[in-house]
Scaffold this active site. Structure first.
Site, PDB file in Angstrom:
ATOM      1  N   HIS A 344      39.250  43.169  37.562  1.00  0.00           N
ATOM      2  CA  HIS A 344      39.485  41.737  37.387  1.00  0.00           C
ATOM      3  C   HIS A 344      38.682  40.926  38.396  1.00  0.00           C
ATOM      4  O   HIS A 344      38.146  39.865  38.069  1.00  0.00           O
ATOM      5  CB  HIS A 344      40.978  41.415  37.520  1.00  0.00           C
ATOM      6  CG  HIS A 344      41.349  40.069  36.988  1.00  0.00           C
ATOM      7  ND1 HIS A 344      41.712  39.018  37.801  1.00  0.00           N
ATOM      8  CD2 HIS A 344      41.398  39.597  35.717  1.00  0.00           C
ATOM      9  CE1 HIS A 344      41.977  37.959  37.057  1.00  0.00           C
ATOM     10  NE2 HIS A 344      41.803  38.273  35.788  1.00  0.00           N
ATOM     11  N   CYS A 345      38.571  41.443  39.603  1.00  0.00           N
ATOM     12  CA  CYS A 345      37.784  40.762  40.639  1.00  0.00           C
ATOM     13  C   CYS A 345      36.309  40.674  40.260  1.00  0.00           C
ATOM     14  O   CYS A 345      35.603  39.776  40.733  1.00  0.00           O
ATOM     15  CB  CYS A 345      37.899  41.512  41.958  1.00  0.00           C
ATOM     16  SG  CYS A 345      39.576  41.785  42.552  1.00  0.00           S
TER      17      CYS A 345
END
Length: 359
Positions: A344-345
């Protein structure tokens, strides 16, 4: 394919009226995407000697996402482009030459806002989680994206990272005090100030707060490492099962807080517990923060980080029923987590919509 090297000029908009005044809100991650934006890993020193393995895992992530939707990939130098092209041959990827400090585009990239079929973005300041690392190149990425898309947009003076905020698409946002209230981001902003800011910029009518995140998380406890919306009424939240783990009391406190929270209609959320990896992982700078909550939701798929841990399969079993109609895919992230983050980062969704004309 290769991205444009001289994008058309876009222009930023005055702070008033706000995006919300003009009818724009931030859609949830599960809304349809036009593309995913990512940045190719570079700089072996940033990865403590693990760059080759990181690129192996990152390439698999890009190839997987590109099976479902286009990927815009930022590359910071010729070596990065050569390496990426060699690993991603045939994938649905557009390359963009952009100076970069690091790979975490969730935090330094734009946050898109949508109004019907119109799309715009908010460009927040980025300072590498309170000045922990180099950041000046990464802070310019949203402006490049806006120029490439020919998109009028809002430039904000506040520091805000995409990984620090979750939205459910129905007016509710989630964040952590340990992140937003640090004195290295926006020291003058209170909880009430943030609530007003996010209401006007992203359409968050109710901002809910958890206290903290994972041990040794250099983001100061981003919400996307621990607790995520998976639909408007359902929240998954990370749980440590070892009572002696430093994460145990914090995650239990978060769980209790979530059980007392409600949506705009006063209805409680459905709370689903998601185990943290069972094994403690150590990196060059101490404990690493592996988590399954750092999954990425795209068009017809969800990619979930895996660490070679006994809880890998359990995490997939928990998440699969929560995403009907989407393929839940576990991919390796053992090398990537050496840098402190995961899938997600490393991703930023571009929702479906045409570039707003500014009218």
């Amino acid at each position: 394919m290769t991205g444009m090297t001289t994008p058309p000029v876009s222009h930023f908009l005055p702070q008033d009226p706000t995006p919300r005044d003009r009818g724009f809100v931030m859609p949830p991650e599960w809304a349809p995407h036009a593309a995913t934006w990512m940045s190719w890993p570079a700089g072996d020193e940033l990865w403590f000697g693990h760059l080759a393995g990181v690129r192996d895992e990152f390439a698999e992530l890009v190839r997987t996402i590109a099976r479902f939707e286009p990927v815009h990939l930022l590359v910071r130098d010729p070596e990065s482009e050569r390496d990426a092209r060699a690993r991603l041959e045939g994938a649905n990827v557009t390359y963009h030459h952009v100076p970069l400090d690091d790979v975490w585009i969730r935090d330094n990239g734009p946050i898109f806002v949508q109004r019907g079929g119109d799309l715009s973005l908010v460009n927040w300041r980025f300072n590498a989680w309170g000045g922990k690392f180099e950041w000046e190149n990464d802070d310019r990425v949203p402006e490049y994206v806006a120029q490439f898309l020919g998109m009028p947009h809002w430039d904000r003076p506040e520091v805000l990272e995409g990984g620090g905020l979750e939205v459910n698409g129905a007016g509710v946002g989630l964040t952590t005090r340990s992140c937003f209230l640090t004195d290295t981001r926006n020291p003058d902003l209170t909880e009430e100030d943030y609530a007003a800011l996010l209401r006007g910029t992203l359409g968050v009518d109710r901002l809910l707060w958890l206290d903290g995140g994972l041990e040794n998380d250099h983001t100061d406890g981003h919400i996307d490492t621990i607790t995520r919306f998976v639909d408007a009424r359902t929240i998954v939240t990370s749980i440590a099962e070892d009572e002696h783990d430093a994460n145990f009391p914090v995650m239990q406190q978060n769980l209790a807080a979530l059980r007392g929270m409600t949506n705009l209609e006063g209805q409680p959320f459905r709370i689903v517990e998601l185990p943290l990896p069972a094994r403690r992982l150590e990196g060059a700078e101490g404990r690493l923060p592996p988590t399954y909550a750092n999954f990425y939701i795209g068009n017809g798929f969800v990619v979930v980080p895996q660490y070679g841990d006994p809880n890998d399969a359990r995490a997939l079993e928990v998440l699969q029923p929560l995403f009907p109609g989407r393929e839940v895919i576990g991919l390796p992230s053992r090398e990537i987590i050496e840098g402190g983050g995961s899938f997600h980062c490393m991703t930023q969704q571009q929702p479906v919509g045409g570039a707003w004309s500014g009218e």
